[in-house]
Design a protein around this motif. Structure first.
Motif, PDB file in Angstrom:
ATOM      1  N   ARG A   9       7.552 -13.285   1.101  1.00 55.10           N
ATOM      2  CA  ARG A   9       6.303 -12.776   0.530  1.00 55.10           C
ATOM      3  C   ARG A   9       6.319 -11.268   0.661  1.00 55.10           C
ATOM      4  O   ARG A   9       6.819 -10.733   1.641  1.00 55.10           O
ATOM      5  N   ILE A  10       5.786 -10.602  -0.347  1.00 58.41           N
ATOM      6  CA  ILE A  10       5.614  -9.156  -0.302  1.00 58.41           C
ATOM      7  C   ILE A  10       4.156  -8.884   0.059  1.00 58.41           C
ATOM      8  O   ILE A  10       3.243  -9.402  -0.592  1.00 58.41           O
ATOM      9  N   TYR A  11       3.949  -8.090   1.106  1.00 61.07           N
ATOM     10  CA  TYR A  11       2.608  -7.651   1.498  1.00 61.07           C
ATOM     11  C   TYR A  11       2.478  -6.187   1.095  1.00 61.07           C
ATOM     12  O   TYR A  11       3.303  -5.365   1.475  1.00 61.07           O
ATOM     13  N   VAL A  12       1.428  -5.881   0.334  1.00 67.15           N
ATOM     14  CA  VAL A  12       1.225  -4.524  -0.164  1.00 67.15           C
ATOM     15  C   VAL A  12      -0.013  -3.925   0.485  1.00 67.15           C
ATOM     16  O   VAL A  12      -1.121  -4.463   0.349  1.00 67.15           O
ATOM     17  N   ASP A  13       0.177  -2.825   1.203  1.00 66.14           N
ATOM     18  CA  ASP A  13      -0.929  -2.036   1.738  1.00 66.14           C
ATOM     19  C   ASP A  13      -1.427  -1.225   0.541  1.00 66.14           C
ATOM     20  O   ASP A  13      -0.911  -0.159   0.221  1.00 66.14           O
ATOM     21  N   ALA A  14      -2.419  -1.776  -0.159  1.00 64.16           N
ATOM     22  CA  ALA A  14      -2.663  -1.387  -1.547  1.00 64.16           C
ATOM     23  C   ALA A  14      -3.611  -0.226  -1.796  1.00 64.16           C
ATOM     24  O   ALA A  14      -3.598   0.330  -2.879  1.00 64.16           O
ATOM     25  N   ASP A  15      -4.449   0.146  -0.843  1.00 65.61           N
ATOM     26  CA  ASP A  15      -5.481   1.131  -1.143  1.00 65.61           C
ATOM     27  C   ASP A  15      -4.939   2.415  -1.774  1.00 65.61           C
ATOM     28  O   ASP A  15      -5.507   2.912  -2.725  1.00 65.61           O
ATOM     29  N   ALA A  16      -3.860   2.954  -1.277  1.00 66.46           N
ATOM     30  CA  ALA A  16      -3.314   4.199  -1.837  1.00 66.46           C
ATOM     31  C   ALA A  16      -1.884   4.028  -2.327  1.00 66.46           C
ATOM     32  O   ALA A  16      -1.142   4.997  -2.413  1.00 66.46           O
ATOM     33  N   CYS A  17      -1.505   2.825  -2.675  1.00 67.00           N
ATOM     34  CA  CYS A  17      -0.120   2.549  -3.072  1.00 67.00           C
ATOM     35  C   CYS A  17       0.125   2.957  -4.528  1.00 67.00           C
ATOM     36  O   CYS A  17      -0.493   2.409  -5.442  1.00 67.00           O
TER      37      CYS A  17
END
Length: 165
Positions: A9-17
């Motif tokens: 699984r890919i986990y994305v720290d998305a807020d400023a990605c």
């Protein structure tokens, strides 16, 4: 009897990605699930492989959500160095949006440099910010993500054949 590993699984720290679209394209092409984790609502493509997680507005809620779940065989995308350190320690592969991998060998020095720069800024030193994100960074990221996922998939396929044989 050996345990079957959970799917990558890919986990994305998305807020400023800045590379979310690239992550979606690689993940869909390779058939890998993605958890897009943010403090609040974030728009994601309508695809069964992609899930949106609103972790809450508490300080580090998204980081904590990711760190509690990421483990060996997973990929974490973040520019957050403390989160990267937590995920590397858990055995996950961690990649910055510019394509730079965080590894067990590099994370200690990276954390130390981050802390030094934080101390310098808090004492009034002008250190400049991070360099701007370039098309080359985007290309490096795509290549690193693709190679990392393929390496994990190969390793798991090899493990499966050795445990069956």
């Amino acid at each position: 009897m050996t345990e079957t590993p959970t799917p990558t699984r890919i986990y994305v720290d998305a807020d400023a990605c800045p590379v979310k679209d690239e992550i979606y394209r690689v993940a869909i092409r390779l058939g890998v699930s993605v958890s897009v984790v943010a403090g609040g609502f974030i728009r994601v493509p309508q695809d069964p492989l992609i899930e949106r997680i609103a972790a809450g507005s508490a300080m580090d809620a998204a980081d904590d959500w990711i760190a509690e779940r990421a483990h060996e065989g997973d990929v974490v995308i973040t520019a957050d160095i403390p989160l990267a350190g937590r995920c590397v320690k858990a055995g996950a592969e961690v990649i910055a949006p510019n394509g730079k991998p965080f590894t067990e060998q590099s994370i200690g020095m990276t954390l130390a440099m981050r802390n030094l720069m934080t101390d310098l800024r808090s004492s009034g030193e002008i250190t400049g910010g991070p360099k701007s994100f370039s098309p080359r960074d985007r290309s490096t990221f795509i290549s690193t993500l693709d190679q990392t996922i393929r390496r994990i998939q190969r390793r798991r396929a090899e493990q499966a054949t050795t445990t069956q044989g």
